[in-house]
Design a protein around this motif. Sequence first.
Motif, PDB file in Angstrom:
ATOM      1  N   ILE A 320       0.842  -1.207   0.000  1.00 59.51           N
ATOM      2  CA  ILE A 320       0.000   0.000   0.000  1.00 59.51           C
ATOM      3  C   ILE A 320       0.872   1.249   0.000  1.00 59.51           C
ATOM      4  CG2 ILE A 320      -1.679   1.331   1.329  1.00 59.51           C
ATOM      5  CD1 ILE A 320      -2.912  -1.116   0.110  1.00 59.51           C
ATOM      6  N   ALA A 321       1.894   1.256   0.829  1.00 58.53           N
ATOM      7  CA  ALA A 321       2.779   2.420   0.915  1.00 58.53           C
ATOM      8  C   ALA A 321       3.518   2.675  -0.398  1.00 58.53           C
ATOM      9  CB  ALA A 321       3.782   2.228   2.054  1.00 58.53           C
ATOM     10  N   LYS A 322       3.741   1.633  -1.187  1.00 55.18           N
ATOM     11  CA  LYS A 322       4.455   1.802  -2.448  1.00 55.18           C
ATOM     12  C   LYS A 322       3.583   2.398  -3.547  1.00 55.18           C
ATOM     13  CE  LYS A 322       7.399  -1.239  -4.043  1.00 55.18           C
ATOM     14  NZ  LYS A 322       8.692  -0.523  -3.980  1.00 55.18           N
ATOM     15  N   VAL A 323       2.268   2.194  -3.471  1.00 52.35           N
ATOM     16  CA  VAL A 323       1.405   2.654  -4.562  1.00 52.35           C
ATOM     17  C   VAL A 323       0.557   3.872  -4.206  1.00 52.35           C
ATOM     18  CG1 VAL A 323       1.286   0.368  -5.612  1.00 52.35           C
ATOM     19  CG2 VAL A 323      -0.461   1.046  -3.956  1.00 52.35           C
ATOM     20  N   VAL A 324       0.595   4.301  -2.936  1.00 51.19           N
ATOM     21  CA  VAL A 324      -0.254   5.424  -2.515  1.00 51.19           C
ATOM     22  C   VAL A 324       0.618   6.497  -1.870  1.00 51.19           C
ATOM     23  CG1 VAL A 324      -2.193   6.140  -1.069  1.00 51.19           C
ATOM     24  CG2 VAL A 324      -2.201   3.870  -2.136  1.00 51.19           C
ATOM     25  N   SER A 325       0.415   7.749  -2.257  1.00 53.17           N
ATOM     26  CA  SER A 325       1.178   8.850  -1.685  1.00 53.17           C
ATOM     27  C   SER A 325       0.695   9.160  -0.272  1.00 53.17           C
ATOM     28  CB  SER A 325       1.060  10.094  -2.563  1.00 53.17           C
ATOM     29  OG  SER A 325      -0.292  10.497  -2.664  1.00 53.17           O
ATOM     30  N   MET A 326       1.534   9.879   0.492  1.00 53.20           N
ATOM     31  CA  MET A 326       1.283  10.107   1.904  1.00 53.20           C
ATOM     32  C   MET A 326      -0.070  10.768   2.159  1.00 53.20           C
ATOM     33  SD  MET A 326       2.422   9.758   4.978  1.00 53.20           S
ATOM     34  CE  MET A 326       4.197   9.618   5.030  1.00 53.20           C
ATOM     35  N   ASN A 327      -0.470  11.667   1.297  1.00 54.32           N
ATOM     36  CA  ASN A 327      -1.703  12.409   1.568  1.00 54.32           C
ATOM     37  C   ASN A 327      -2.958  11.562   1.478  1.00 54.32           C
ATOM     38  OD1 ASN A 327      -1.232  12.431  -1.406  1.00 54.32           O
ATOM     39  ND2 ASN A 327      -3.169  13.551  -1.415  1.00 54.32           N
ATOM     40  N   LYS A 328      -2.846  10.367   0.898  1.00 55.27           N
ATOM     41  CA  LYS A 328      -4.007   9.495   0.761  1.00 55.27           C
ATOM     42  C   LYS A 328      -3.866   8.197   1.549  1.00 55.27           C
ATOM     43  CE  LYS A 328      -6.860  11.629  -2.053  1.00 55.27           C
ATOM     44  NZ  LYS A 328      -8.273  11.877  -1.692  1.00 55.27           N
ATOM     45  N   ARG A 329      -2.819   8.077   2.333  1.00 56.21           N
ATOM     46  CA  ARG A 329      -2.569   6.786   2.961  1.00 56.21           C
ATOM     47  C   ARG A 329      -3.572   6.428   4.057  1.00 56.21           C
ATOM     48  NH1 ARG A 329       3.996   6.569   3.174  1.00 56.21           N
ATOM     49  NH2 ARG A 329       4.277   6.461   0.915  1.00 56.21           N
ATOM     50  N   GLY A 330      -4.050   7.391   4.800  1.00 53.48           N
ATOM     51  CA  GLY A 330      -5.066   7.082   5.799  1.00 53.48           C
ATOM     52  C   GLY A 330      -6.295   6.496   5.136  1.00 53.48           C
ATOM     53  N   THR A 331      -6.744   7.144   4.053  1.00 57.79           N
ATOM     54  CA  THR A 331      -7.891   6.654   3.293  1.00 57.79           C
ATOM     55  C   THR A 331      -7.586   5.292   2.691  1.00 57.79           C
ATOM     56  OG1 THR A 331      -8.542   8.918   2.761  1.00 57.79           O
ATOM     57  CG2 THR A 331      -9.449   7.170   1.380  1.00 57.79           C
ATOM     58  N   ALA A 332      -6.365   5.139   2.145  1.00 56.46           N
ATOM     59  CA  ALA A 332      -5.994   3.881   1.492  1.00 56.46           C
ATOM     60  C   ALA A 332      -5.931   2.734   2.489  1.00 56.46           C
ATOM     61  CB  ALA A 332      -4.657   4.041   0.782  1.00 56.46           C
ATOM     62  N   PHE A 333      -5.263   2.948   3.620  1.00 55.78           N
ATOM     63  CA  PHE A 333      -5.189   1.891   4.630  1.00 55.78           C
ATOM     64  C   PHE A 333      -6.597   1.546   5.141  1.00 55.78           C
ATOM     65  CE2 PHE A 333      -0.630   3.194   5.394  1.00 55.78           C
ATOM     66  CZ  PHE A 333      -0.079   1.982   5.029  1.00 55.78           C
ATOM     67  N   GLY A 334      -7.435   2.558   5.295  1.00 56.67           N
ATOM     68  CA  GLY A 334      -8.791   2.311   5.759  1.00 56.67           C
ATOM     69  C   GLY A 334      -9.605   1.515   4.757  1.00 56.67           C
ATOM     70  N   ALA A 335      -9.531   1.895   3.457  1.00 54.39           N
ATOM     71  CA  ALA A 335     -10.263   1.174   2.418  1.00 54.39           C
ATOM     72  C   ALA A 335      -9.763  -0.249   2.283  1.00 54.39           C
ATOM     73  CB  ALA A 335     -10.125   1.918   1.080  1.00 54.39           C
ATOM     74  N   PHE A 336      -8.453  -0.408   2.310  1.00 52.61           N
ATOM     75  CA  PHE A 336      -7.855  -1.732   2.208  1.00 52.61           C
ATOM     76  C   PHE A 336      -8.342  -2.633   3.338  1.00 52.61           C
ATOM     77  CE2 PHE A 336      -4.424  -4.244   4.187  1.00 52.61           C
ATOM     78  CZ  PHE A 336      -4.286  -5.241   3.242  1.00 52.61           C
ATOM     79  N   ASN A 337      -8.267  -2.142   4.573  1.00 53.58           N
ATOM     80  CA  ASN A 337      -8.682  -2.954   5.709  1.00 53.58           C
ATOM     81  C   ASN A 337     -10.182  -3.190   5.742  1.00 53.58           C
ATOM     82  OD1 ASN A 337      -6.313  -3.601   7.579  1.00 53.58           O
ATOM     83  ND2 ASN A 337      -5.962  -1.447   7.129  1.00 53.58           N
ATOM     84  N   GLY A 338     -10.959  -2.229   5.209  1.00 57.02           N
ATOM     85  CA  GLY A 338     -12.392  -2.419   5.143  1.00 57.02           C
ATOM     86  C   GLY A 338     -12.756  -3.586   4.245  1.00 57.02           C
ATOM     87  N   VAL A 339     -12.200  -3.616   3.052  1.00 56.96           N
ATOM     88  CA  VAL A 339     -12.458  -4.718   2.126  1.00 56.96           C
ATOM     89  C   VAL A 339     -11.941  -6.027   2.698  1.00 56.96           C
ATOM     90  CG1 VAL A 339     -11.891  -5.652  -0.158  1.00 56.96           C
ATOM     91  CG2 VAL A 339     -12.492  -3.233   0.090  1.00 56.96           C
ATOM     92  N   TYR A 340     -10.746  -5.979   3.254  1.00 57.56           N
ATOM     93  CA  TYR A 340     -10.130  -7.170   3.830  1.00 57.56           C
ATOM     94  C   TYR A 340     -11.009  -7.740   4.950  1.00 57.56           C
ATOM     95  CZ  TYR A 340      -6.326 -10.144   5.624  1.00 57.56           C
ATOM     96  OH  TYR A 340      -5.573 -11.216   6.022  1.00 57.56           O
ATOM     97  N   GLY A 341     -11.531  -6.867   5.801  1.00 56.16           N
ATOM     98  CA  GLY A 341     -12.337  -7.323   6.925  1.00 56.16           C
ATOM     99  C   GLY A 341     -13.676  -7.894   6.522  1.00 56.16           C
ATOM    100  N   VAL A 342     -14.348  -7.254   5.571  1.00 51.61           N
ATOM    101  CA  VAL A 342     -15.630  -7.778   5.098  1.00 51.61           C
ATOM    102  C   VAL A 342     -15.430  -9.144   4.452  1.00 51.61           C
ATOM    103  CG1 VAL A 342     -17.505  -7.423   3.443  1.00 51.61           C
ATOM    104  CG2 VAL A 342     -16.682  -5.510   4.826  1.00 51.61           C
ATOM    105  N   ALA A 343     -14.371  -9.259   3.656  1.00 54.00           N
ATOM    106  CA  ALA A 343     -14.079 -10.536   3.007  1.00 54.00           C
ATOM    107  C   ALA A 343     -13.728 -11.598   4.047  1.00 54.00           C
ATOM    108  CB  ALA A 343     -12.941 -10.365   2.004  1.00 54.00           C
ATOM    109  N   TRP A 344     -12.972 -11.207   5.068  1.00 55.93           N
ATOM    110  CA  TRP A 344     -12.615 -12.137   6.144  1.00 55.93           C
ATOM    111  C   TRP A 344     -13.881 -12.659   6.832  1.00 55.93           C
ATOM    112  CZ3 TRP A 344      -7.359 -12.386   8.548  1.00 55.93           C
ATOM    113  CH2 TRP A 344      -7.298 -13.303   9.599  1.00 55.93           C
ATOM    114  N   PHE A 345     -14.816 -11.753   7.099  1.00 56.37           N
ATOM    115  CA  PHE A 345     -16.071 -12.147   7.740  1.00 56.37           C
ATOM    116  C   PHE A 345     -16.829 -13.137   6.871  1.00 56.37           C
ATOM    117  CE2 PHE A 345     -20.702 -11.337   7.830  1.00 56.37           C
ATOM    118  CZ  PHE A 345     -20.976 -11.937   9.039  1.00 56.37           C
ATOM    119  N   ALA A 346     -16.958 -12.817   5.587  1.00 58.31           N
ATOM    120  CA  ALA A 346     -17.703 -13.701   4.684  1.00 58.31           C
ATOM    121  C   ALA A 346     -17.054 -15.081   4.631  1.00 58.31           C
ATOM    122  CB  ALA A 346     -17.761 -13.084   3.283  1.00 58.31           C
ATOM    123  N   GLY A 347     -15.721 -15.094   4.518  1.00 62.73           N
ATOM    124  CA  GLY A 347     -15.025 -16.368   4.473  1.00 62.73           C
ATOM    125  C   GLY A 347     -15.122 -17.140   5.773  1.00 62.73           C
ATOM    126  N   SER A 348     -14.979 -16.443   6.909  1.00 60.33           N
ATOM    127  CA  SER A 348     -15.058 -17.100   8.215  1.00 60.33           C
ATOM    128  C   SER A 348     -16.446 -17.680   8.467  1.00 60.33           C
ATOM    129  CB  SER A 348     -14.705 -16.111   9.332  1.00 60.33           C
ATOM    130  OG  SER A 348     -13.351 -15.725   9.263  1.00 60.33           O
TER     131      SER A 348
END
Length: 385
Positions: A320-348
């Motif tokens: 994530i840090a390699k493809v997203v600039s600093m000014n968008k990283r909070g949003t990027a980390f949040g979006a990434f973890n949001g998708v990851y978490g929903v998918a984790w729930f569905a799979g679990s």
Amino acid sequence: MTDQQTRRAALKFIVFLGVVSLFADMTYEGAHSIVGPYLKELGATAAEVAFIAGFGEMLGASLRFFSGRFADRTHAYWLITFLGYAMNVVAVPAMAYAGTWQVAALLVIAERTGKALRGPARDVLLSGATETVGHGWGFGLHGIMDQTGAVLGPLIMMIAVARAGHFGPAFLWLFFPAVGTLIALTSARILNPGRDVVPKMVKTQHLTSTFWVYVAAAGVLAAGFLDFPLLAYHFQSQGLITQANIPLVYAGAMAVNGLGALVFGRLFDHFGLNILVFGILISAISLPLGFLGGSSAAIGGVACWSVGLGAQDACLRAGIAKVVSMNKRGTAFGAFNGVYGVAWFAGSAAMGLMYAHSLTALVIFGVVLQLIAAAMFFGLRRRLI
């Protein structure tokens, strides 16, 4: 400040945040190591345990989408981080007084919510330092300190469970590392006054298509990745590992996870996503070993699971840090973890339902999704240079 001094300052800050995570992981990974059996002790079924674990991860991750955007807009990274860690002090020790699996489930979700609140803000603070030392190495170094706490917490729980003969009272022991987290974070803030994150250079205004494909691949991976509470539930139900030794096995897994994060992080800076793909292939083996084998295979399954988790801990955030600039990283980390978490729930949730009907179907489901994720990341390898 010279380049060498800048690098030393960055490393010092990473270590400070690593100490914070060490105490935090002692708290919530100690709790995580016995949550599955504790819920079973309180009367929850396998499907309910899987649902609680998955829903907690989903809520904890999906809320990061909002906390990450809020962090980017307000730049209140430190305050948000403090509030998130403070929730550990309340939620985890309170599990000792849950009484019913429903109350325990609410406290699990509360703890995950605190992690969601602090996650993106903390990762932005951390990514600013990894710019200097290498994203893979920086996140890997943080990861091994993080996982040191994840080893100590379950070991504490093993002693506590052995002494009490039950899981509930053990949670009281986790009050002390929870408070230690806040003390360490306060020290990190006081001793690093210059680590306020205010973007000075805007490289991009929007999240790129590469980022979203990356997030989709992570979501597929999360859906197929095994959650330890269900695995621990299986161990206890089948008598593969004794009740008191389940936290010990989890502690060992966290030790392997931490070392794996350090190694995979260093390799990520040299080989990119190829090394993440390798880690995913190892983690896929954990499913047949963990659910279809005996005691020895179960230990091997936990080892493969922890190696794969270490690869994720070091490489996913670094990517994530390699493809997203600093000014968008909070949003990027949040979006990434949001998708990851929903998918984790569905799979679990799916794996929890499959557990009661067919272990073979559960294994096939998880392995296929992880292989698909590996193929997606392999296709992105040339776009993260």
